[in-house]
Motif scaffolding. Sequence first.
Motif, PDB file in Angstrom:
ATOM      1  N   ASP A  31      -0.127   2.750  -1.808  1.00 16.74           N
ATOM      2  CA  ASP A  31      -0.391   1.496  -2.520  1.00 16.74           C
ATOM      3  C   ASP A  31       0.845   0.622  -2.656  1.00 16.74           C
ATOM      4  OD1 ASP A  31      -3.092   1.933  -3.083  1.00 16.74           O
ATOM      5  OD2 ASP A  31      -2.717   2.700  -5.101  1.00 16.74           O
ATOM      6  N   ILE A  32       0.578  -0.679  -2.801  1.00 18.14           N
ATOM      7  CA  ILE A  32       1.611  -1.615  -3.231  1.00 18.14           C
ATOM      8  C   ILE A  32       1.083  -2.380  -4.429  1.00 18.14           C
ATOM      9  CG2 ILE A  32       2.626  -1.838  -0.934  1.00 18.14           C
ATOM     10  CD1 ILE A  32       1.285  -4.613  -0.724  1.00 18.14           C
ATOM     11  N   ALA A  33       1.990  -2.789  -5.307  1.00 20.37           N
ATOM     12  CA  ALA A  33       1.653  -3.681  -6.418  1.00 20.37           C
ATOM     13  C   ALA A  33       2.193  -5.053  -6.046  1.00 20.37           C
ATOM     14  CB  ALA A  33       2.287  -3.198  -7.719  1.00 20.37           C
ATOM     15  N   VAL A  34       1.383  -6.072  -6.296  1.00 19.98           N
ATOM     16  CA  VAL A  34       1.737  -7.436  -5.924  1.00 19.98           C
ATOM     17  C   VAL A  34       1.642  -8.340  -7.143  1.00 19.98           C
ATOM     18  CG1 VAL A  34       1.104  -9.410  -4.463  1.00 19.98           C
ATOM     19  CG2 VAL A  34       0.826  -7.073  -3.592  1.00 19.98           C
ATOM     20  N   THR A  69       5.978  -6.014  -5.912  1.00 15.97           N
ATOM     21  CA  THR A  69       6.817  -5.638  -7.056  1.00 15.97           C
ATOM     22  C   THR A  69       7.068  -4.140  -7.139  1.00 15.97           C
ATOM     23  OG1 THR A  69       4.875  -5.518  -8.498  1.00 15.97           O
ATOM     24  CG2 THR A  69       6.084  -7.621  -8.439  1.00 15.97           C
ATOM     25  N   ALA A  70       6.232  -3.340  -6.448  1.00 19.08           N
ATOM     26  CA  ALA A  70       6.410  -1.886  -6.444  1.00 19.08           C
ATOM     27  C   ALA A  70       5.674  -1.322  -5.235  1.00 19.08           C
ATOM     28  CB  ALA A  70       5.878  -1.261  -7.724  1.00 19.08           C
ATOM     29  N   VAL A  71       6.156  -0.179  -4.746  1.00 23.49           N
ATOM     30  CA  VAL A  71       5.507   0.469  -3.601  1.00 23.49           C
ATOM     31  C   VAL A  71       5.305   1.949  -3.911  1.00 23.49           C
ATOM     32  CG1 VAL A  71       6.455  -1.150  -1.900  1.00 23.49           C
ATOM     33  CG2 VAL A  71       7.702   0.942  -2.410  1.00 23.49           C
ATOM     34  N   GLY A  72       4.232   2.511  -3.376  1.00 23.14           N
ATOM     35  CA  GLY A  72       3.972   3.933  -3.511  1.00 23.14           C
ATOM     36  C   GLY A  72       4.940   4.747  -2.666  1.00 23.14           C
ATOM     37  N   SER A  73       4.988   6.039  -2.923  1.00 21.94           N
ATOM     38  CA  SER A  73       5.962   6.913  -2.266  1.00 21.94           C
ATOM     39  C   SER A  73       5.786   7.017  -0.759  1.00 21.94           C
ATOM     40  CB  SER A  73       5.894   8.314  -2.888  1.00 21.94           C
ATOM     41  OG  SER A  73       4.587   8.866  -2.695  1.00 21.94           O
ATOM     42  N   GLY A  74       4.597   6.735  -0.241  1.00 24.07           N
ATOM     43  CA  GLY A  74       4.359   6.840   1.193  1.00 24.07           C
ATOM     44  C   GLY A  74       4.351   5.508   1.928  1.00 24.07           C
ATOM     45  N   VAL A  75       4.646   4.441   1.242  1.00 21.14           N
ATOM     46  CA  VAL A  75       4.608   3.107   1.856  1.00 21.14           C
ATOM     47  C   VAL A  75       5.843   2.913   2.727  1.00 21.14           C
ATOM     48  CG1 VAL A  75       4.737   0.623   1.379  1.00 21.14           C
ATOM     49  CG2 VAL A  75       3.194   2.089   0.041  1.00 21.14           C
ATOM     50  N   ASN A  76       5.618   2.481   3.969  1.00 18.27           N
ATOM     51  CA  ASN A  76       6.748   2.182   4.830  1.00 18.27           C
ATOM     52  C   ASN A  76       6.657   0.806   5.482  1.00 18.27           C
ATOM     53  OD1 ASN A  76       4.881   2.610   6.895  1.00 18.27           O
ATOM     54  ND2 ASN A  76       5.541   4.724   7.196  1.00 18.27           N
ATOM     55  N   GLY A  77       5.563   0.076   5.250  1.00 17.30           N
ATOM     56  CA  GLY A  77       5.393  -1.232   5.864  1.00 17.30           C
ATOM     57  C   GLY A  77       5.777  -2.405   4.990  1.00 17.30           C
ATOM     58  N   TYR A 134      -1.911  -7.292  -8.724  1.00 10.86           N
ATOM     59  CA  TYR A 134      -2.978  -6.640  -7.987  1.00 10.86           C
ATOM     60  C   TYR A 134      -2.391  -5.393  -7.320  1.00 10.86           C
ATOM     61  CZ  TYR A 134      -7.501  -6.271  -5.854  1.00 10.86           C
ATOM     62  OH  TYR A 134      -8.754  -5.830  -5.549  1.00 10.86           O
ATOM     63  N   VAL A 135      -3.173  -4.320  -7.270  1.00 14.78           N
ATOM     64  CA  VAL A 135      -2.755  -3.075  -6.612  1.00 14.78           C
ATOM     65  C   VAL A 135      -3.747  -2.792  -5.493  1.00 14.78           C
ATOM     66  CG1 VAL A 135      -2.423  -0.583  -6.901  1.00 14.78           C
ATOM     67  CG2 VAL A 135      -1.674  -2.153  -8.702  1.00 14.78           C
ATOM     68  N   LEU A 136      -3.217  -2.543  -4.290  1.00 17.66           N
ATOM     69  CA  LEU A 136      -4.079  -2.261  -3.150  1.00 17.66           C
ATOM     70  C   LEU A 136      -3.359  -1.380  -2.143  1.00 17.66           C
ATOM     71  CD1 LEU A 136      -4.178  -5.147  -0.587  1.00 17.66           C
ATOM     72  CD2 LEU A 136      -2.649  -5.206  -2.544  1.00 17.66           C
ATOM     73  N   ARG A 137      -4.142  -0.804  -1.222  1.00 23.19           N
ATOM     74  CA  ARG A 137      -3.564  -0.007  -0.135  1.00 23.19           C
ATOM     75  C   ARG A 137      -2.749  -0.913   0.767  1.00 23.19           C
ATOM     76  NH1 ARG A 137      -7.763   3.018   3.166  1.00 23.19           N
ATOM     77  NH2 ARG A 137      -5.864   3.697   4.202  1.00 23.19           N
ATOM     78  N   GLU A 138      -1.613  -0.437   1.195  1.00 24.69           N
ATOM     79  CA  GLU A 138      -0.730  -1.256   2.033  1.00 24.69           C
ATOM     80  C   GLU A 138      -1.415  -1.697   3.323  1.00 24.69           C
ATOM     81  OE1 GLU A 138       2.779   0.148   4.263  1.00 24.69           O
ATOM     82  OE2 GLU A 138       2.091   2.173   3.854  1.00 24.69           O
TER      83      GLU A 138
END
Length: 190
Positions: A31-34, A69-77, A134-138
């Motif tokens: 996930d990413i927070a936007v 504003t924030a990224v989950g631990s597996g986000v690389n994009g 908003y929070v969504l899958r990258e």
Amino acid sequence: MRTTTGWQSLDPETNALTRVTIERRDLRPDDIAVRIDYCGVCHSDLHRIHGMLGEKDLVPGHEATGVVTAVGSGVNGFAVGERVAIGTIIDSCGECAMCLAGQENYCYNRPTTTYGGTDRVDGTPTKGAYSREYVLREKFAFHLPDGLDPAAASPLMCAGVSVWEPMRAAGVGRGTRVAIAGLGGSGTSR
């Protein structure tokens, strides 16, 4: 859970939206927070807040731009501080033939929409981008190109894509003249 401000339709007899506190899920690994900076107003938002599909108390908004504003631990994009755009779909099964072909909007198991949908993991209703965060899958966020005005870009995530995607599939290119029935003319592609 994360809390943020949203604007919710509480009275289907009006177009009025009420400022409320809403919850967003904690970030999952992908996930990413936007931070939402701009969100277009689509005619379907108006239909939906008036109960077209029998829903109540919606937080509408499905064409938005903002900053990560924030990224989950597996986000690389994506990285914190990057400009992004969010469209009408925020998740899909990822396994059916349509998802595997990159056509998540035709997901056989139904795509998860930005609002008025159901989260595939926890079953909570999705709440739209008429909110501060908003929070969504990258996978379902898009990089916003430098030089593209984020205020002008947000409506491209619905109306623009609705015209662009079928033209792309039909091979429309530079110099091709097209007309879009029901939506007006697109003119000449450049």
